[in-house]
Design a protein around this motif. Structure first.
Motif, PDB file in Angstrom:
ATOM      1  N   GLU A 112       0.840  -1.187   0.000  1.00  0.00           N
ATOM      2  CA  GLU A 112       0.000   0.000   0.000  1.00  0.00           C
ATOM      3  C   GLU A 112       0.877   1.239   0.000  1.00  0.00           C
ATOM      4  O   GLU A 112       1.919   1.276   0.653  1.00  0.00           O
ATOM      5  CB  GLU A 112      -0.884  -0.030   1.257  1.00  0.00           C
ATOM      6  CG  GLU A 112      -1.989   0.975   1.280  1.00  0.00           C
ATOM      7  CD  GLU A 112      -2.948   0.728   2.450  1.00  0.00           C
ATOM      8  OE1 GLU A 112      -4.160   0.879   2.256  1.00  0.00           O
ATOM      9  OE2 GLU A 112      -2.467   0.383   3.559  1.00  0.00           O
ATOM     10  N   LYS A 113       0.452   2.269  -0.755  1.00  0.00           N
ATOM     11  CA  LYS A 113       1.188   3.527  -0.745  1.00  0.00           C
ATOM     12  C   LYS A 113       0.216   4.685  -0.592  1.00  0.00           C
ATOM     13  O   LYS A 113      -0.964   4.583  -0.957  1.00  0.00           O
ATOM     14  CB  LYS A 113       2.032   3.683  -2.004  1.00  0.00           C
ATOM     15  CG  LYS A 113       1.267   3.762  -3.294  1.00  0.00           C
ATOM     16  CD  LYS A 113       2.232   3.885  -4.472  1.00  0.00           C
ATOM     17  CE  LYS A 113       1.496   3.966  -5.792  1.00  0.00           C
ATOM     18  NZ  LYS A 113       2.409   4.069  -6.934  1.00  0.00           N
ATOM     19  N   ALA A 114       0.731   5.773  -0.038  1.00  0.00           N
ATOM     20  CA  ALA A 114      -0.101   6.943   0.224  1.00  0.00           C
ATOM     21  C   ALA A 114      -0.182   7.829  -1.007  1.00  0.00           C
ATOM     22  O   ALA A 114       0.822   8.085  -1.677  1.00  0.00           O
ATOM     23  CB  ALA A 114       0.470   7.726   1.395  1.00  0.00           C
ATOM     24  N   GLY A 118      -5.180  12.030   1.706  1.00  0.00           N
ATOM     25  CA  GLY A 118      -5.533  10.998   2.676  1.00  0.00           C
ATOM     26  C   GLY A 118      -6.026   9.697   2.073  1.00  0.00           C
ATOM     27  O   GLY A 118      -6.721   8.929   2.730  1.00  0.00           O
ATOM     28  N   VAL A 119      -5.664   9.437   0.813  1.00  0.00           N
ATOM     29  CA  VAL A 119      -6.071   8.203   0.135  1.00  0.00           C
ATOM     30  C   VAL A 119      -4.883   7.253   0.066  1.00  0.00           C
ATOM     31  O   VAL A 119      -3.761   7.660  -0.258  1.00  0.00           O
ATOM     32  CB  VAL A 119      -6.592   8.502  -1.295  1.00  0.00           C
ATOM     33  CG1 VAL A 119      -6.908   7.211  -2.037  1.00  0.00           C
ATOM     34  CG2 VAL A 119      -7.833   9.385  -1.231  1.00  0.00           C
ATOM     35  N   MET A 120      -5.132   5.985   0.361  1.00  0.00           N
ATOM     36  CA  MET A 120      -4.131   4.935   0.214  1.00  0.00           C
ATOM     37  C   MET A 120      -4.486   4.112  -1.016  1.00  0.00           C
ATOM     38  O   MET A 120      -5.657   3.986  -1.374  1.00  0.00           O
ATOM     39  CB  MET A 120      -4.094   4.043   1.448  1.00  0.00           C
ATOM     40  CG  MET A 120      -3.831   4.781   2.753  1.00  0.00           C
ATOM     41  SD  MET A 120      -2.229   5.606   2.802  1.00  0.00           S
ATOM     42  CE  MET A 120      -1.140   4.183   2.914  1.00  0.00           C
ATOM     43  N   ARG A 121      -3.466   3.524  -1.662  1.00  0.00           N
ATOM     44  CA  ARG A 121      -3.702   2.768  -2.889  1.00  0.00           C
ATOM     45  C   ARG A 121      -2.907   1.475  -2.870  1.00  0.00           C
ATOM     46  O   ARG A 121      -1.738   1.445  -2.491  1.00  0.00           O
ATOM     47  CB  ARG A 121      -3.274   3.587  -4.104  1.00  0.00           C
ATOM     48  CG  ARG A 121      -3.351   2.875  -5.436  1.00  0.00           C
ATOM     49  CD  ARG A 121      -2.639   3.739  -6.493  1.00  0.00           C
ATOM     50  NE  ARG A 121      -2.599   3.142  -7.800  1.00  0.00           N
ATOM     51  CZ  ARG A 121      -1.686   2.270  -8.228  1.00  0.00           C
ATOM     52  NH1 ARG A 121      -0.745   1.833  -7.411  1.00  0.00           N
ATOM     53  NH2 ARG A 121      -1.707   1.805  -9.456  1.00  0.00           N
ATOM     54  N   SER A 122      -3.552   0.374  -3.277  1.00  0.00           N
ATOM     55  CA  SER A 122      -2.909  -0.938  -3.389  1.00  0.00           C
ATOM     56  C   SER A 122      -3.205  -1.516  -4.767  1.00  0.00           C
ATOM     57  O   SER A 122      -4.185  -1.142  -5.407  1.00  0.00           O
ATOM     58  CB  SER A 122      -3.447  -1.909  -2.339  1.00  0.00           C
ATOM     59  OG  SER A 122      -3.337  -1.396  -1.041  1.00  0.00           O
ATOM     60  N   LEU A 123      -2.356  -2.456  -5.183  1.00  0.00           N
ATOM     61  CA  LEU A 123      -2.609  -3.220  -6.406  1.00  0.00           C
ATOM     62  C   LEU A 123      -2.542  -4.698  -6.060  1.00  0.00           C
ATOM     63  O   LEU A 123      -1.537  -5.186  -5.557  1.00  0.00           O
ATOM     64  CB  LEU A 123      -1.578  -2.894  -7.492  1.00  0.00           C
ATOM     65  CG  LEU A 123      -1.636  -3.753  -8.759  1.00  0.00           C
ATOM     66  CD1 LEU A 123      -2.986  -3.645  -9.450  1.00  0.00           C
ATOM     67  CD2 LEU A 123      -0.512  -3.367  -9.714  1.00  0.00           C
ATOM     68  N   ILE A 124      -3.635  -5.396  -6.336  1.00  0.00           N
ATOM     69  CA  ILE A 124      -3.747  -6.828  -6.066  1.00  0.00           C
ATOM     70  C   ILE A 124      -3.885  -7.559  -7.396  1.00  0.00           C
ATOM     71  O   ILE A 124      -4.615  -7.113  -8.281  1.00  0.00           O
ATOM     72  CB  ILE A 124      -4.996  -7.139  -5.210  1.00  0.00           C
ATOM     73  CG1 ILE A 124      -5.003  -6.330  -3.903  1.00  0.00           C
ATOM     74  CG2 ILE A 124      -5.128  -8.634  -4.940  1.00  0.00           C
ATOM     75  CD1 ILE A 124      -3.954  -6.726  -2.917  1.00  0.00           C
TER      76      ILE A 124
END
Length: 200
Positions: A112-114, A118-124
């Protein structure tokens, strides 16, 4: 897991940048935010549901349905889930791990990265080399499937943008898993993706 040499997913991953024809920009309101991206030119909205807590939108290639798709774009928003004390990685694994897959299950989380605001983002990445009957509603038994799932999280809501490919062409074999290529693929598919606060 060794990539196969042929198949729909490998074809899509091997496309040069800009090779997927993009259509009109999409601007989707999702519980206080607006998700913007460009939809592939041949895809149309096939499903749109909102119960006030969960928003679900699905796009399929023209002429396909949510039952027989070869490519699928899915947007979901889960109001209130962003406030959960659970880490995003745990929520994502509970939601997206292909537990029903018995042949070649795929699950990769690149962390996860910021982002700003205030939004966090992930790639699955998830998928299955050969979907069993009843793996999930509308599953195409025997097909291989791979999903590229962007997860955005703010203090209240979790939002997902998912691009999935499936087909008999890689049935029984694991579709290629390449986090390094996944970001480039999503850029080709969607162009610039933004999740911004809705204007008051």
């Amino acid at each position: 897991m060794k990539p196969i040499a042929t198949g729909l997913a490998l074809f899509l991953l091997a496309l040069p940048h800009g090779a997927i024809a993009q259509g009109a920009p999409e601007s989707v309101p999702l519980y206080g935010r607006i998700l913007t991206f460009t939809l592939p030119a041949d895809m149309v909205r096939a499903n749109d549901q909102d119960n006030g807590t969960n928003r679900l939108i699905e796009y399929t290639p023209r002429g396909e349905t949510v039952a027989n798709w070869t490519r699928l774009v899915t947007i979901q928003a889960y109001r209130g889930l962003g406030a959960s004390p659970l880490p995003t990685a745990q929520i994502a694994r509970q939601a997206f791990y292909p537990a029903a897959c018995k042949v070649g299950p795929i699950y990769q989380d690149n962390g996860e990265k910021a982002l700003a605001g205030g939004v966090m983002r992930s790639l699955i990445l998830n998928g299955c080399a050969s979907l069993p009957p009843g793996a999930y509603p509308e599953a195409l038994a025997g097909a291989g499937e791979q999903d590229f799932i962007l997860i955005f999280r703010d203090a209240d809501t979790i939002y997902t943008l998912n691009y999935a490919v499936r087909g008999k062409t890689f049935a029984g074999k694991a579709p290629p898993v390449a986090l390094g290529k996944a970001e480039a693929l999503l850029k080709d598919v969607f162009g610039e993706i933004k999740l911004a606060p809705a204007q008051p």
